[in-house]
Design an enzyme around this catalytic site. Structure first.
Site, PDB file in Angstrom:
ATOM      1  N   LEU A 670     -17.762  70.770  40.933  1.00 32.94           N
ATOM      2  CA  LEU A 670     -18.226  70.922  39.558  1.00 32.94           C
ATOM      3  C   LEU A 670     -19.450  70.042  39.346  1.00 32.94           C
ATOM      4  CD1 LEU A 670     -17.310  72.319  36.838  1.00 32.94           C
ATOM      5  CD2 LEU A 670     -16.331  70.113  36.236  1.00 32.94           C
ATOM      6  N   ARG A 674     -27.368  67.655  37.587  1.00 27.64           N
ATOM      7  CA  ARG A 674     -27.662  66.491  38.441  1.00 27.64           C
ATOM      8  C   ARG A 674     -28.019  67.035  39.818  1.00 27.64           C
ATOM      9  NH1 ARG A 674     -23.288  61.762  37.720  1.00 27.64           N
ATOM     10  NH2 ARG A 674     -21.835  63.325  38.518  1.00 27.64           N
ATOM     11  N   ASN A 699     -21.948  74.127  35.619  1.00 28.62           N
ATOM     12  CA  ASN A 699     -21.341  74.025  34.293  1.00 28.62           C
ATOM     13  C   ASN A 699     -22.358  73.860  33.178  1.00 28.62           C
ATOM     14  OD1 ASN A 699     -18.718  74.313  33.421  1.00 28.62           O
ATOM     15  ND2 ASN A 699     -18.399  72.145  33.062  1.00 28.62           N
ATOM     16  N   ASP A 746     -15.905  66.150  42.906  1.00 28.85           N
ATOM     17  CA  ASP A 746     -17.019  65.940  41.993  1.00 28.85           C
ATOM     18  C   ASP A 746     -18.330  65.911  42.758  1.00 28.85           C
ATOM     19  OD1 ASP A 746     -15.377  65.877  39.827  1.00 28.85           O
ATOM     20  OD2 ASP A 746     -15.281  63.695  39.679  1.00 28.85           O
ATOM     21  N   ASP A 748     -20.537  63.730  42.592  1.00 32.46           N
ATOM     22  CA  ASP A 748     -20.907  62.374  43.002  1.00 32.46           C
ATOM     23  C   ASP A 748     -19.834  61.714  43.853  1.00 32.46           C
ATOM     24  OD1 ASP A 748     -19.014  62.162  41.056  1.00 32.46           O
ATOM     25  OD2 ASP A 748     -20.071  60.676  39.840  1.00 32.46           O
ATOM     26  N   ASP A 835      -7.918  66.610  34.807  1.00 30.25           N
ATOM     27  CA  ASP A 835      -7.170  66.145  35.964  1.00 30.25           C
ATOM     28  C   ASP A 835      -5.754  65.739  35.574  1.00 30.25           C
ATOM     29  OD1 ASP A 835      -8.148  64.128  34.423  1.00 30.25           O
ATOM     30  OD2 ASP A 835      -8.844  62.881  36.064  1.00 30.25           O
ATOM     31  N   ARG A 878      -8.019  59.659  26.980  1.00 34.24           N
ATOM     32  CA  ARG A 878      -6.977  59.945  27.963  1.00 34.24           C
ATOM     33  C   ARG A 878      -5.608  59.482  27.477  1.00 34.24           C
ATOM     34  NH1 ARG A 878      -9.663  61.556  32.602  1.00 34.24           N
ATOM     35  NH2 ARG A 878      -8.099  61.061  34.168  1.00 34.24           N
TER      36      ARG A 878
END
Length: 921
Positions: A670, A674, A699, A746, A748, A835, A878
């Site tokens: 995803l 970037r 996205n 991810d 990164d 997640d 969260r």
């Protein structure tokens, strides 16, 4: 004499001869000459001596030597010095020549080393080609053995049978009550490969359509529009459906009029075979007006049946449609824990009409034992329950008279008291909910009993049904003993003892099973309609339709940039990642049990609630998952493996592990605007073994730069465009994902190849779990009485972040299509917590914690731009997500574990003959 003269001069110049001035002058001349002589001797003599001494070695013969002839020893010494000088000069010349030769040899050695390296690369390439050829040969042999083992010719699909519209009628059974599928259903209209097409009549085209309840009618039409089995072509339909209720009292047609309208349906064909008449009830007082109507061979689905009307295995008992046009509000549903509530059991109801007045004095137990059974057990039930309430051994609440006007009910049926909200508040405080069946044993099920069952399951009160003759909704496919207690009325005196003896674990298991049944088959109009279709489809053994996959809209992009090799990522030193992968990308085997699952696993499918003994909540009206059979059967011998594959004691480096010989995984990455970070992450995947393809979920509404050159990493890179910016897109079951194993990562994330390979190996040994790297856990906040999300370093964990985790594609279907929509909505609202939602889902289904591999606690790449997790509000959101998810599920499904998997063989170098196992610590 000089001294004497000198003395005379100093004494006045008087000496011999009497001439003092001559003596004086003579003395001065002598002194000057003496001084000059001394100067010459002291200056020139050393110079002359130095000159001759420096030229002594250059003399060629004795005649030139200054000091005359020399002795023999001196002559030998001079020759020796000359020889040494000549030797020195010769050695110097030889050393210069050797240095030149050494430099030439070094250049030749460098050239030979280059040739050796080239030869080594050629040898490695030859070995790779040889290994690839061996794999191709092995695959060919394996395919040949499989074909030989089958020993069956390939079969093509049969030709579809389409009966004529006006086919000849076959004789009716002696009585409509004797109708079963074998004598009242036309199988020729429903071939195995038909896909189960269903035609739904438009009720507005018929007079009775104006009498239907508007809410039920609207909800039914909305459900029909989205159902995958509904077709507009009536000529190919397998089943024909007509909605006839619930009808409104003032405008309800007469039974004869409704019968004529049904018989005039265009595809009724004189006897109504393959027709389904649906009479949904939204109220407890719904009347059974179909009782006096001749329905021929048509099936009936409703909530009220008499025994002379109900045909087991043919008709269907459906649940009431309470939430006609609304979704359940999960915030109002009480949690499943604590297990025990204020009241042990409760009951509220009033019997308007009975076989025998409940106010009459009941007979004693001794009179009943003598042989005269009571005509109505309700009187005994009332007495027993009141005695339990008066004993005050447990808090119970039983009321046999309504405070307000009771709801309308059928004769001998216990009417509901009060409004729905009041009844739900009482059930929220009750561990068990008593449901007393009608006193008339000919009434096998009523809308009132079905409504009580619906409300009890909705709020988590375990139903206790008094009356074993009852036919609960969908009773021929659901094992109700896993979610409810069905007790004969004569055992009323033992009910209190039985309820007190059930353990907390069994209570929670029954409550969770009841919640699963309610959510799956009762809660919405779509669930009710889909369940009715699924029952018919299961009875005639037609497999479900394939599940819908998310169509991937590819973004065009240019490839060709040679991917560099990051030494920190691809170079694993002398670590062995396992057998070398040389095969091109290949997909996981597709689902092959379409025509056997329905016949063989009917009860497992319908009753698979999440729990320790049920792996997955498979609902029969859910479309078939392409790889479900292989997933559920992994590790159980479900897929036979021939040719000695596995079980041969191969060393760690020679086998991938697990029970599936050949398998790859797909990376789902995803990203959001970037590009540089994304390109670096993709380059780090270059050369990764067992990688099938990379699916980049773009996205952002802004497309990638047109001049962006994507790296060539040896496998396809699919860039997928999304409809909106949502973290839920990470778990969409894209049709481009052709493997069961998914590595969610991810853009990164910073993982080495050996770490990824190790995680893949572990997942193959635990295919029903999430296997990831960074661990997190939840904690109970005692002061605030709420759950917290915690990312501190700890030996205990209950979640793994899906920014770097393996999971089965099965969970992508469940997350996107089965998990409550309220959870996905919160993920979109906070742009967070996807997640956590996936960890909740998997733990809820498997009742197992995730598996953490390696000692990693984070996976972010150094120097990358900050992600959303660095925001100060990230952790507060969260916290809220966890508490909301607990309300949706009704309990905390996450489980703690201190189990972590590390490979000793990745870190400890052992001899080749010693590496025989896969070790965990």
């Amino acid at each position: 004499e000089l001294m004497t003269g000198y003395t005379m001069l100093r004494n006045g110049g008087v000496g011999n001869g009497g001439q003092p001035w001559v003596l004086r002058w003579s003395s001065r001349i002598r002194l000057t000459w003496l001084s000059f002589t001394l100067f010459i001797i002291l200056v020139f003599f050393p110079l002359i001596a130095h000159y001759y001494l420096t030229t002594i070695d250059d003399a060629d013969d004795a005649g030139k030597r200054i000091f005359g002839p020399r002795t023999g020893n001196e002559l030998c010494e001079v020759k020796h010095v000359q020889d040494l000088c000549r030797i020195r000069e010769s050695v110097s010349e030889e050393l210069l020549q050797l240095e030149a030769k050494r430099q030439e040899l070094n250049s030749e050695i460098a050239k030979l080393n280059l040739k050796i390296e080239a030869c080594k690369k050629s040898i490695e390439n030859a070995k790779q080609d040889l290994l690839q050829l061996k794999n191709v040969i092995s695959q060919t042999e394996h395919s040949y053995k499989e074909l030989m083992a089958q020993n069956q010719p390939k079969l093509s699909l049969p030709i579809r049978l389409l009966p004529d519209k006006d086919e000849a009628t076959f004789p009716l059974p002696k009585s409509n009550r004797n109708c079963r599928l074998h004598n009242c259903f036309d199988y020729s209209r429903c071939p195995l490969t038909s896909g189960f097409p269903v035609y739904v009549y438009n009720s507005d085209d018929y007079p009775f359509g104006s009498s239907l309840d508007p809410l039920i009618k609207q909800a039914f039409e909305a459900t029909v529009r989205t159902n995958v089995y509904v077709t507009e072509n009536a000529n190919i339909a397998c089943v024909y459906i007509i909605l006839v209720g619930e009808m409104q009292e003032p405008v309800m047609p007469k039974p004869t009029e409704l019968e004529q309208q049904l018989h005039s349906l265009p595809y009724w064909r004189t006897d109504g075979h393959n027709h389904l008449i649906i009479n949904l009830s939204r109220k407890s007082e719904t009347q059974n007006f179909i009782y006096n109507i001749s329905t021929g061979r048509a099936m009936i689905a409703q909530s009220t049946f008499y025994d002379v009307q109900y045909r087991p295995g043919f008709d269907i008992v459906v649940s009431p449609l309470v939430h006609a046009m609304s979704e359940p509000n999960f915030l109002e549903i009480p949690p499943q824990v604590p297990v025990k509530r204020k009241y042990l059991f409760s009951f509220q109801g009033e019997k308007i009409e009975s076989l025998r007045s409940s106010l009459q004095e009941v007979r004693s137990f001794e009179e009943e034992i003598e042989g005269n059974a009571p005509a109505d057990y309700d009187d005994r039930i009332i007495t027993t329950l009141k005695a339990v309430q008066d004993s005050k051994l447990d808090f119970v609440l039983v009321e046999f008279t309504c405070k307000n006007q009771p709801k309308a009910s059928l004769p001998t049926e216990w009417a509901l008291c009060g409004e729905r909200d009041d009844r739900l508040e009482l059930l929220k405080l009750s561990t068990f909910a008593l449901i007393i069946t009608p006193g008339d044993t000919h009434l096998v099920i009523s809308a009132g009993c079905a409504m009580r069952l619906f409300e009890a399951l909705e709020v988590g009160a375990i139903p206790v049904v008094l009356g074993e003759q009852v036919q609960l909704p969908y009773n021929d496919v659901i094992r109700w003993n896993e979610a409810a207690l069905i007790i004969p009325k004569p055992r009323i005196t033992e009910v209190h003892f039985l309820l007190r003896s059930i353990s907390d674990n069994d209570l929670l298991a029954m409550r969770r099973q009841g919640r699963f049944l309610w959510e799956t088959y009762f809660s919405t109009s779509d669930n009710v309609f889909s369940t009715v279709l699924a029952i018919i489809r299961t009875r005639i053994q037609i497999p479900a339709a394939p599940i819908r996959e998310e169509a991937a809209v590819e973004i065009p992009h240019r490839s060709g940039k040679a991917a560099g090799t990051d030494p920190n990522m691809a170079d694993n030193g002398d670590l062995d990642l396992g057998p070398v992968e040389t095969e091109p990308p290949y997909a996981s085997p597709k689902y092959l049990r379409n025509f056997t699952l329905t016949a063989m696993d009917i009860y497992r499918n319908w009753n698979s609630a999440p729990g320790p003994f049920h792996l997955f909540p498979y609902t029969p009206f859910d479309p078939v998952l392409p790889s479900e059979a292989k997933f559920l059967g992994s590790g159980t011998g479900f897929r036979p493996i021939g040719g000695g594959a596995g079980g041969s004691g191969k060393e760690f480096q020679a086998a991938l592990g697990g029970n599936v010989p050949r398998e790859q995984f797909t990376v789902v990455m995803l990203t959001y605007e970037r590009e540089e970070v994304l390109m670096n992450s993709l380059e780090r995947l270059n050369g990764l073994p067992y990688l099938n393809k990379v699916v980049v979920v773009w996205n952002s509404p802004k497309l990638p730069s047109e001049d962006l050159l994507w790296p060539d990493i040896g496998v396809p890179i699919m860039v997928v465009r999304t409809e909106k910016n949502s973290l839920n897109n990470r778990f969409l079951p894209w049709d481009e994902i052709e493997t069961e194993a998914i590595l969610s990562i991810d853009d990164d994330a910073h993982l080495r190849h050996d770490e990824i390979m190790f995680g893949f190996r572990v997942w193959r040994e635990a295919r029903d779990r999430i296997v990831g790297f960074p661990g997190r856990y939840h904690a109970w906040d005692v002061p605030h009485q709420a759950w917290l999300y915690n990312s501190n370093y700890s030996c205990e964990l209950s979640m793994v972040l899906t920014g770097a985790a393996f999971f089965h594609k099965y969970y992508a279907y469940l997350y996107s299509y089965v998990m409550p929509q309220a959870i996905r909505d919160m993920v979109d609202e906070y742009i967070n917590c996807e997640d956590i939602a996936m960890n909740f889902l998997v733990s809820h289904l498997t009742r197992k914690p995730p598996i953490k591999v390696t000692s990693r606690w984070t996976f972010r790449c150094p120097g990358c731009p900050q992600a959303l997790s660095h925001d100060d509000s990230h952790f507060h959101e969260r916290h809220k997500c966890i508490n909301f998810f607990v309300k949706v599920y009704g309990y905390m499904p996450l489980l703690y574990t201190q189990f972590r998997v590390d490979s000793v063989l990745f870190k400890t170098r052992l001899p080749h003959d010693k590496t025989k196992c896969f070790k965990f610590i």
